[in-house]
Motif scaffolding. Structure first.
Motif, short mmCIF file in Angstrom:
data_model
loop_
_atom_site.label_atom_id
_atom_site.label_comp_id
_atom_site.label_asym_id
_atom_site.label_seq_id
_atom_site.Cartn_x
_atom_site.Cartn_y
_atom_site.Cartn_z
N VAL A 57 46.27 32.63 36.73
CA VAL A 57 44.92 32.67 36.81
C VAL A 57 44.42 34.01 37.76
O VAL A 57 45.12 33.88 38.85
CB VAL A 57 43.98 31.44 37.08
N ALA A 58 43.63 34.69 37.53
CA ALA A 58 42.94 35.79 38.35
C ALA A 58 41.59 35.70 38.21
O ALA A 58 40.92 35.31 37.19
CB ALA A 58 43.27 37.06 38.05
N LEU A 59 41.08 35.64 39.50
CA LEU A 59 39.40 35.86 39.53
C LEU A 59 38.91 37.21 39.77
O LEU A 59 39.45 37.98 40.80
CB LEU A 59 38.78 35.00 40.54
N GLN A 92 40.34 38.80 43.35
CA GLN A 92 39.90 40.28 43.37
C GLN A 92 38.45 40.78 43.73
O GLN A 92 37.79 40.37 42.84
CB GLN A 92 40.86 41.19 42.17
N PHE A 93 38.31 41.39 44.80
CA PHE A 93 36.83 41.87 44.86
C PHE A 93 36.50 43.26 44.68
O PHE A 93 37.65 44.04 44.56
CB PHE A 93 36.61 41.59 46.55
N ASN A 94 35.10 43.63 44.81
CA ASN A 94 34.92 45.09 44.33
C ASN A 94 35.52 45.28 42.88
O ASN A 94 35.81 46.30 42.46
CB ASN A 94 35.32 45.94 45.40
N GLU A 120 46.81 34.48 31.88
CA GLU A 120 46.75 33.48 31.15
C GLU A 120 44.95 33.24 30.94
O GLU A 120 44.43 32.99 30.01
CB GLU A 120 47.36 32.23 31.20
N VAL A 121 44.50 33.34 32.12
CA VAL A 121 42.93 33.05 32.28
C VAL A 121 42.59 34.04 33.34
O VAL A 121 43.15 34.45 34.27
CB VAL A 121 43.08 31.46 32.92
N ILE A 122 41.55 34.78 33.02
CA ILE A 122 40.56 35.49 33.97
C ILE A 122 39.39 34.79 34.13
O ILE A 122 38.66 34.51 33.09
CB ILE A 122 40.49 37.04 33.61
N ALA A 164 36.11 26.88 39.10
CA ALA A 164 36.84 27.14 37.80
C ALA A 164 38.15 27.59 38.38
O ALA A 164 39.23 27.24 37.85
CB ALA A 164 36.29 28.18 37.18
N LEU A 165 38.38 28.36 39.40
CA LEU A 165 39.77 29.06 39.72
C LEU A 165 40.63 27.78 40.17
O LEU A 165 41.91 27.81 39.87
CB LEU A 165 39.48 30.04 41.00
N HIS A 166 40.01 27.04 41.05
CA HIS A 166 40.96 25.85 41.67
C HIS A 166 41.31 25.11 40.57
O HIS A 166 42.38 24.66 40.41
CB HIS A 166 39.81 25.04 42.54
#
Ligand SMILES: Cc1cc2nc3c(=O)[nH]c(=O)nc-3n(C[C@H](O)[C@H](O)[C@H](O)COP(=O)(O)OP(=O)(O)OC[C@H]3O[C@@H](n4cnc5c(N)ncnc54)[C@H](O)[C@@H]3O)c2cc1C
Length: 542
Positions: free
Chosen positions: A38-40, A110-112, A14-16, A27-29
């Motif tokens: 949501v994913a970051l 998610q990193f990198n 729904e949200v990235i 924002a993620l919180h």
């Protein structure tokens, strides 16, 4: 709210949120608190944003540590202890990790995961994101938290790749320790970063050569440790600290003196200036007489006061003159706060070179060639700053309605509504973004405000069953006028700096651009709150 993406293999949310700095974490919180999927996505190898990347020696706050931390969570405020009034980078990174762990944020990060392109798919009403690693993701709402100082700029010297020693931009300072002892080091650039670095490493390297194009007006930071009693007192006064930050124009713990220069005697004037010069933090810039950043004559008088301080601190009069800016007044560019910066130039192992007199011609295999000859180094540090405010946006390929590119729309400067959204780019919220107040202030209080405001907007959007929202072109044009008004009458608009959009290392950034809201955080908040109360007037909803 559900996404309408029908492409089975594509990871869809729904949200990235893009970016895992102070803004993205909060924002993620908040999105999770709203119960959204949501994913970051973060380009770096871990969270922290500014405080993950900038690991150069001397990197630290100019904000008082306790005014920089998040204010929203009582437990975090009670449990976290700052150890210095102006926290160094490693401690701030630890703090952001502490917050992320406390709120269990990592699971959705998610990193990198660098986002290269974002395309608005009008038929599905989703944003399609292309990542550097070849993946594609989609989302209904896209929240950018990609940083205002996160696109590092290197100079364009020939031969930079041929240098056989170590070289890097301060933003990309290596994670493993860099051995400086006995090394011949060149630092190119004397902005806020260069000033912090030079003061810190002058007594740790073999030889240090500083290549200066434009000096800045710097003032002492006066950092100090915080003991347990002081931290207990700070914890007991968080309410007052945040209230103070809320009422000051810059969101810092420093309020302008309401008097004008002409209203006080010579003795009173000097007394305040001496007091400010001896006090910690940005008071010298933001707690001064109220006309010092407005009236050129008042500014010239104060600049001369600071010039005298530089002359007193630097032994060689010729070097002192080189360190005194002649092309702009004190505070018309961001003031670098320093620790032992001027004293560094009194050391036998430190040399200051003026690249206006002997320009850098190219980088050689062993060092730097100027009009005066070649000097060899073990390490070259590029302290050449950022493509500020819009750089991270320009480095992503945003495509909105009818194939319009954000980079084209923003060619002469950003166009936004409230610094929060862009007409023609639906369902995109530019948290703490260009033309907002975060970047012209102590960032975190305004980041929290910006995210909270976005939460209100998203709640409104969902409660009404809308699927698409964007600012109108008229509201955007009106906002540009309001942003421009903030530049008028402020000496900040008279100097070429990243506040005014200049960067000689970025093609096309050679003219005034209206990048930030300069009329003060309280006014910014009032304006946005009024828009919220009027059912988000200026946005169109479908
Ligand atoms: C050396 C230094 C000192 C500073 N000191 C202060 C201070 O004392 N007080 C103050 O208020 N502010 C200070 N700032 C400003 C600082 O940037 C903000 O305080 C704050 O950290 C900004 O947080 P943010 O989350 O908005 O952005 P950032 O911390 O910049 O985080 C943005 C993140 O987005 C990621 N990103 C960008 N583009 C992409 C992409 N395409 N795909 C995926 N990820 C992406 C970046 O990798 C980065 O991690 C300082 C800045 C610097 C550089």
């Amino acid at each position: 709210m559900s996404t309408t993406d029908t492409t089975a293999e594509i990871e869809s949310h729904e949200v990235i949120v893009i970016g895992a700095g102070v803004c993205g974490l909060y924002a993620l919180h908040k999105m999770r608190e709203m119960g959204l999927d949501v994913a970051l996505l973060e380009a770096g190898g871990d969270l922290g944003g500014t405080w993950y990347w900038n690991r150069y020696p001397g990197a630290r706050f100019d904000s008082e540590s306790y005014s920089y931390g998040y204010s929203f969570d009582q437990e975090i405020l009670e449990q976290w202890n700052w150890t210095e009034h102006f926290s160094p980078q490693p401690e701030t990174l630890r703090y952001l990790n502490f917050v992320a762990d406390k709120l269990s944020l990592r699971a959705d990060m998610q990193f990198n995961a660098r986002v290269c392109a974002a395309v608005f798919d009008e038929s599905a009403v989703v944003w399609r994101l292309m990542l550097e690693d070849g993946r594609e993701l989609s989302c209904h709402l896209l929240l950018t938290a990609i940083g205002m100082l996160s696109a590092a700029t290197l100079p364009q010297f020939k031969g930079m790749d041929n240098f056989q020693g170590e070289s890097f931009h301060t933003y990309q300072w290596p994670q493993e320790p860099v051995d400086l002892a006995g090394k011949k080091v060149a630092v190119i650039g004397t902005g806020a970063t260069g000033v912090q670095l030079i003061g810190e490493i002058a007594d740790k390297v073999g030889e240090l050569t500083v290549y200066q194009r434009r000096p800045n007006w710097c003032a002492p930071l006066h950092n100090a440790p915080i003991d347990a009693d002081t931290m207990a007192r700070i914890k007991a006064s968080y309410e007052e600290i945040f209230a103070l930050c809320e009422r000051t124009p810059g969101g810092f713990m420093h309020e302008p003196d309401r008097r004008k220069l002409a209203e006080v005697s010579e003795e009173e004037r000097l007394a305040l200036w001496e007091e400010l010069y001896a006090a910690p933090g940005f008071g010298i810039w933001l707690g001064n007489f109220r006309d010092v950043l407005i009236d050129p004559e008042a500014n010239a008088e104060f600049s001369e006061f600071i010039a005298q301080k530089i002359r007193q601190r630097v032994d060689d009069p010729a070097v002192a003159e080189l360190l005194i800016p002649k092309d702009h007044g004190f505070g018309s560019r961001r003031v670098p706060m320093e620790t032992h910066y001027y004293e560094a130039f009194n050391r036998d192992n430190v040399t200051l070179l003026d690249v206006n007199k002997a320009p850098i011609e190219h980088i050689t295999a062993h060092g730097i060639q100027t009009a005066d000859g070649e000097r060899s180094y073990d390490l070259i540090v590029y302290a050449t700053g950022f493509d500020a405010i819009t750089g991270a946006f320009d480095r992503m390929d945003f495509t909105g309605v009818n194939g319009q590119k954000l980079a084209d729309k923003w060619r002469d400067g950003p166009l936004t509504y409230l610094g929060m959204g862009v007409s023609g780019f639906p369902n995109l919220l530019t948290l703490a973004g260009p033309q907002g107040a975060s970047v012209s202030s102590n960032f975190p209080p305004n980041i929290e405000f910006s995210v909270n405001w976005a939460v209100g907007l998203i709640e409104y959007f969902r409660a009404h069953g809308y699927t698409r929202m964007e600012p109108t072109a008229d509201s955007e044009a009106q906002w540009l006028q309001e942003v421009q008004a903030g530049y008028e009458g402020s000496l900040l608009s008279t100097a070429k700096s990243w506040f005014t959009g200049y960067n000689s290392n970025v093609p096309g950034h050679d003219k005034l651009r209206y990048l930030m809201y300069l009329s003060g955080s309280p006014r910014y908040r009032q304006r946005l709150e009024a828009v919220a109360q009027e059912n988000y007037g200026g946005f169109s909803f479908e």
